[in-house]
Design a protein around this motif. Structure first.
Motif, PDB file in Angstrom:
ATOM      1  N   VAL A 153     -35.196 -22.088 -24.853  1.00 11.41           N
ATOM      2  CA  VAL A 153     -34.730 -22.859 -25.603  1.00 11.41           C
ATOM      3  C   VAL A 153     -36.010 -23.639 -26.195  1.00 11.41           C
ATOM      4  O   VAL A 153     -36.400 -24.725 -25.470  1.00 11.41           O
ATOM      5  N   LEU A 154     -36.190 -23.371 -27.007  1.00 15.09           N
ATOM      6  CA  LEU A 154     -37.439 -24.102 -27.342  1.00 15.09           C
ATOM      7  C   LEU A 154     -37.104 -24.748 -28.838  1.00 15.09           C
ATOM      8  O   LEU A 154     -36.051 -25.248 -30.043  1.00 15.09           O
ATOM      9  N   MET A 155     -37.160 -26.455 -27.574  1.00 16.06           N
ATOM     10  CA  MET A 155     -36.614 -27.480 -28.381  1.00 16.06           C
ATOM     11  C   MET A 155     -38.024 -27.979 -28.833  1.00 16.06           C
ATOM     12  O   MET A 155     -39.041 -27.754 -29.732  1.00 16.06           O
ATOM     13  N   ALA A 156     -37.068 -28.886 -30.377  1.00 17.34           N
ATOM     14  CA  ALA A 156     -38.630 -29.650 -31.216  1.00 17.34           C
ATOM     15  C   ALA A 156     -38.948 -30.659 -29.857  1.00 17.34           C
ATOM     16  O   ALA A 156     -39.130 -31.125 -29.718  1.00 17.34           O
ATOM     17  N   SER A 157     -40.314 -30.754 -30.837  1.00 19.71           N
ATOM     18  CA  SER A 157     -41.310 -31.655 -29.893  1.00 19.71           C
ATOM     19  C   SER A 157     -42.118 -32.290 -31.137  1.00 19.71           C
ATOM     20  O   SER A 157     -42.230 -32.613 -31.935  1.00 19.71           O
ATOM     21  N   ARG A 158     -41.921 -34.072 -30.251  1.00 19.96           N
ATOM     22  CA  ARG A 158     -42.747 -35.013 -30.697  1.00 19.96           C
ATOM     23  C   ARG A 158     -43.996 -34.502 -31.072  1.00 19.96           C
ATOM     24  O   ARG A 158     -44.282 -35.041 -31.707  1.00 19.96           O
ATOM     25  N   ALA A 159     -44.372 -34.264 -29.970  1.00 22.72           N
ATOM     26  CA  ALA A 159     -46.036 -33.860 -30.075  1.00 22.72           C
ATOM     27  C   ALA A 159     -46.705 -33.176 -31.340  1.00 22.72           C
ATOM     28  O   ALA A 159     -47.741 -33.580 -32.220  1.00 22.72           O
ATOM     29  N   LEU A 160     -45.359 -32.127 -31.322  1.00 24.15           N
ATOM     30  CA  LEU A 160     -45.782 -31.376 -33.192  1.00 24.15           C
ATOM     31  C   LEU A 160     -45.600 -32.530 -34.182  1.00 24.15           C
ATOM     32  O   LEU A 160     -46.636 -32.046 -34.869  1.00 24.15           O
ATOM     33  N   ALA A 161     -44.566 -32.544 -34.250  1.00 23.78           N
ATOM     34  CA  ALA A 161     -44.065 -33.819 -35.076  1.00 23.78           C
ATOM     35  C   ALA A 161     -44.871 -34.861 -35.218  1.00 23.78           C
ATOM     36  O   ALA A 161     -45.627 -35.144 -36.396  1.00 23.78           O
ATOM     37  N   ALA A 162     -45.996 -35.019 -34.203  1.00 26.77           N
ATOM     38  CA  ALA A 162     -46.768 -36.821 -34.796  1.00 26.77           C
ATOM     39  C   ALA A 162     -48.336 -35.254 -35.537  1.00 26.77           C
ATOM     40  O   ALA A 162     -48.994 -36.291 -35.914  1.00 26.77           O
ATOM     41  N   VAL A 163     -48.715 -33.971 -34.817  1.00 27.22           N
ATOM     42  CA  VAL A 163     -49.829 -33.718 -35.436  1.00 27.22           C
ATOM     43  C   VAL A 163     -49.944 -32.830 -36.202  1.00 27.22           C
ATOM     44  O   VAL A 163     -50.914 -33.013 -37.232  1.00 27.22           O
ATOM     45  N   ALA A 164     -48.685 -32.369 -36.544  1.00 25.90           N
ATOM     46  CA  ALA A 164     -48.303 -31.061 -37.507  1.00 25.90           C
ATOM     47  C   ALA A 164     -48.446 -32.078 -38.963  1.00 25.90           C
ATOM     48  O   ALA A 164     -47.843 -33.158 -39.394  1.00 25.90           O
ATOM     49  N   TYR A 170     -46.002 -25.388 -38.853  1.00 24.99           N
ATOM     50  CA  TYR A 170     -44.829 -25.480 -37.744  1.00 24.99           C
ATOM     51  C   TYR A 170     -44.333 -23.721 -37.914  1.00 24.99           C
ATOM     52  O   TYR A 170     -44.457 -22.918 -36.721  1.00 24.99           O
ATOM     53  N   LEU A 171     -44.907 -22.968 -38.855  1.00 22.31           N
ATOM     54  CA  LEU A 171     -44.427 -21.538 -38.736  1.00 22.31           C
ATOM     55  C   LEU A 171     -45.265 -21.583 -37.680  1.00 22.31           C
ATOM     56  O   LEU A 171     -45.253 -20.404 -37.770  1.00 22.31           O
ATOM     57  N   ASP A 172     -46.930 -20.971 -38.500  1.00 20.47           N
ATOM     58  CA  ASP A 172     -47.827 -20.450 -37.772  1.00 20.47           C
ATOM     59  C   ASP A 172     -47.270 -20.890 -35.836  1.00 20.47           C
ATOM     60  O   ASP A 172     -47.498 -20.084 -34.855  1.00 20.47           O
ATOM     61  N   THR A 173     -47.169 -22.465 -35.693  1.00 23.01           N
ATOM     62  CA  THR A 173     -46.596 -22.432 -33.990  1.00 23.01           C
ATOM     63  C   THR A 173     -45.391 -21.800 -33.259  1.00 23.01           C
ATOM     64  O   THR A 173     -46.119 -21.443 -32.624  1.00 23.01           O
ATOM     65  N   TYR A 174     -44.910 -22.128 -34.587  1.00 18.59           N
ATOM     66  CA  TYR A 174     -43.059 -20.906 -33.882  1.00 18.59           C
ATOM     67  C   TYR A 174     -43.364 -19.488 -34.122  1.00 18.59           C
ATOM     68  O   TYR A 174     -42.733 -19.157 -32.897  1.00 18.59           O
ATOM     69  N   GLY A 175     -43.800 -18.601 -35.363  1.00 19.89           N
ATOM     70  CA  GLY A 175     -44.722 -17.673 -35.333  1.00 19.89           C
ATOM     71  C   GLY A 175     -45.698 -17.097 -34.155  1.00 19.89           C
ATOM     72  O   GLY A 175     -45.038 -16.137 -33.489  1.00 19.89           O
ATOM     73  N   TRP A 176     -46.257 -17.688 -34.161  1.00 23.58           N
ATOM     74  CA  TRP A 176     -47.138 -17.838 -32.099  1.00 23.58           C
ATOM     75  C   TRP A 176     -46.200 -17.302 -31.150  1.00 23.58           C
ATOM     76  O   TRP A 176     -46.627 -16.526 -30.274  1.00 23.58           O
ATOM     77  N   LEU A 215     -35.061 -21.484 -42.200  1.00 24.44           N
ATOM     78  CA  LEU A 215     -35.096 -20.503 -42.666  1.00 24.44           C
ATOM     79  C   LEU A 215     -36.191 -19.221 -42.368  1.00 24.44           C
ATOM     80  O   LEU A 215     -35.885 -18.226 -41.997  1.00 24.44           O
ATOM     81  N   GLU A 216     -36.831 -20.058 -42.277  1.00 21.48           N
ATOM     82  CA  GLU A 216     -38.605 -19.421 -43.112  1.00 21.48           C
ATOM     83  C   GLU A 216     -38.783 -18.556 -41.491  1.00 21.48           C
ATOM     84  O   GLU A 216     -39.156 -17.186 -41.137  1.00 21.48           O
ATOM     85  N   VAL A 217     -38.646 -19.078 -40.273  1.00 20.03           N
ATOM     86  CA  VAL A 217     -39.755 -19.010 -38.970  1.00 20.03           C
ATOM     87  C   VAL A 217     -38.874 -17.897 -38.554  1.00 20.03           C
ATOM     88  O   VAL A 217     -38.643 -17.062 -38.069  1.00 20.03           O
ATOM     89  N   ILE A 218     -36.872 -17.976 -38.811  1.00 18.52           N
ATOM     90  CA  ILE A 218     -35.875 -16.936 -38.432  1.00 18.52           C
ATOM     91  C   ILE A 218     -36.375 -15.520 -39.139  1.00 18.52           C
ATOM     92  O   ILE A 218     -36.146 -14.800 -38.549  1.00 18.52           O
ATOM     93  N   ALA A 219     -35.998 -16.102 -40.368  1.00 24.12           N
ATOM     94  CA  ALA A 219     -36.286 -14.528 -41.112  1.00 24.12           C
ATOM     95  C   ALA A 219     -37.799 -13.648 -40.358  1.00 24.12           C
ATOM     96  O   ALA A 219     -37.677 -12.769 -39.903  1.00 24.12           O
ATOM     97  N   ALA A 220     -38.637 -14.339 -40.543  1.00 29.13           N
ATOM     98  CA  ALA A 220     -39.864 -13.843 -40.039  1.00 29.13           C
ATOM     99  C   ALA A 220     -39.439 -12.454 -38.421  1.00 29.13           C
ATOM    100  O   ALA A 220     -40.305 -12.220 -38.161  1.00 29.13           O
ATOM    101  N   HIS A 221     -38.706 -13.420 -37.760  1.00 21.33           N
ATOM    102  CA  HIS A 221     -38.788 -12.944 -36.314  1.00 21.33           C
ATOM    103  C   HIS A 221     -36.971 -13.117 -36.338  1.00 21.33           C
ATOM    104  O   HIS A 221     -36.661 -13.271 -34.942  1.00 21.33           O
ATOM    105  N   PRO A 222     -35.887 -12.400 -36.415  1.00 23.25           N
ATOM    106  CA  PRO A 222     -35.296 -12.139 -36.667  1.00 23.25           C
ATOM    107  C   PRO A 222     -35.042 -11.561 -35.084  1.00 23.25           C
ATOM    108  O   PRO A 222     -33.767 -11.631 -35.314  1.00 23.25           O
TER     109      PRO A 222
END
Length: 388
Positions: A153-164, A170-176, A215-222
């Motif tokens: 389960v890819l959880m939301a990240s405090r660290a990502l929220a702080a640096v993004a 977000y698109l790049d990180t989750y896509g990776w 939704l863009e993250v999901i659509a790119a990797h369904p």
């Protein structure tokens, strides 16, 4: 009769209800639910004898913690492990979470239970240097969960929220991350009511804008997304979102205010479930879903609708402290021998709040032994100086 304090400070009499017939449970395979996939986000049981401090490493009673998971599996529920209900980031650090994931995944394999495990970045205890650091932290946890045999389960990240700096990060990180997963994962959108550090997740505080990025993250990797877990406490937004998901991608409701209607669904679909409230409601929730399995939506709602008042009470603001009520009810129900939490979080809710939780849970028949629950409630009241 027991005397309980209310929110005004007044003391009133309450008469506990008689015992409710127990809900039968068998082996997980025998108790399988068919119409919905249902996970209970499970709490951890602290070691009450450990000499620790609120900001020290978590001391976990592993036997009691795994016994509670076997209880959930026995009723046909899956276990969502090392999520926010397990005090992830609120008393349970990454070292403790990693051990919990290993132990729980091994236990799931032994008993044939389903387990999904939280993947985050909470090993980054200071400020994250950059997006590469965040990605590396996610990768470490993802590898551990996959190696253990849990569904990530890819959880939301405090660290990502702080640096993004915006949606593209977000698109790049989750896509990776999604390009690396060996099996489909669950994406978790946890709202700021559960964790204020996640305000503006997906690159915007405007939920409509954030939804488009999600939704863009999901659509790119369904093919890499089994489903999404939405914890925004907004039923209308969840219904809109699930209607826009690609075919084959599930919506797991994380809405502890509106779960009966969302799970029941409508003519255009329904939500599966990944819920913290299904920790104390486990047997009753499983019973309700079995009724739904027969196509009896009315019967399902008749069982589950009355539980919403308790859930809304436990999850009232500040919502992130709902874990205190969850563990309190586990103690009253006999799943553990004490009301102690990692991080000392048993002090996060007031006595009137806990008293009302006891009353509502008793009214629902959640306690297998009402006399034991009453006795334990009395012992807590005496600590607070409430006379018998």
């Amino acid at each position: 009769m027991i005397r309980l304090p209310d929110a005004s400070g007044a003391i009133r009499e309450y008469h506990p209800r008689p015992a409710r017939p127990p809900v039968d449970a068998g082996a997980p395979g025998d108790a399988a639910l068919t119409s919905r996939t249902v996970f209970s986000a499970a709490h951890v049981v602290a070691d009450p004898y450990a000499d620790t401090t609120p900001d020290g490493p978590a001391a976990v009673d592993w036997d009691a913690t795994l016994a509670f998971r076997r209880h959930l599996w026995s009723h046909g529920l899956g276990v969502a492990e090392a999520m926010d209900t397990a005090q992830r980031g609120m008393g349970l650090d990454w070292a403790g979470a990693a051990e919990l994931i290993r132990r729980s995944a091994a236990e799931a394999k032994a008993v044939g239970g389903a387990v999904a495990c939280g993947v985050g970045t909470d090993q980054l205890t200071g400020a994250a240097a950059d997006l590469a650091t965040v990605r590396a932290a996610y990768e470490e946890q993802l590898a551990l969960v996959e190696e253990a045999g849990g569904q990530p389960v890819l959880m939301a990240s405090r660290a990502l929220a702080a640096v993004a700096e915006g949606a593209d990060d977000y698109l790049d990180t989750y896509g990776w991350l999604l390009r690396q997963t060996s099996e489909p994962v669950i994406l978790h959108w946890l709202g700021p009511m559960f964790d204020p550090a996640l305000d503006g997740y997906w690159g915007s505080a405007d939920l409509d804008t954030a939804t488009e990025t999600f939704l863009e993250v999901i659509a790119a990797h369904p093919d890499k997304v089994d489903g999404i877990k939405v914890s925004l406490l907004d039923a209308g937004r969840e219904v809109e979102l699930r209607r826009r998901l690609p075919e084959g991608v599930r919506c797991y409701t994380g809405d502890d205010f509106h779960y009966p209607e969302l799970i029941a669904g409508d003519e255009r679909g329904f939500s599966h479930a990944l819920l913290g409230i299904f920790d104390p409601l486990g047997p009753l929730a499983a019973e309700a879903v079995r009724v739904l399995d027969t196509g009896d939506v009315k019967g399902f709602r008749e069982l589950l609708d009355p539980t919403v008042e308790l859930s809304r009470h436990l999850f009232e603001a500040p919502t992130r402290f709902y874990k205190t009520g969850v563990v309190f009810l586990a103690w009253l129900a006999g799943h553990q021998d004490h009301f102690t939490m990692v991080g000392g979080l048993q002090s996060a809710r007031s006595l009137p709040h806990l008293a009302r939780a006891y009353e509502l849970a008793d009214g629902l028949g959640l306690f297998p032994d009402p006399e034991r629950a009453e006795s334990r409630m009395r012992s807590l009241l005496s600590v607070y100086g409430v006379a018998r």
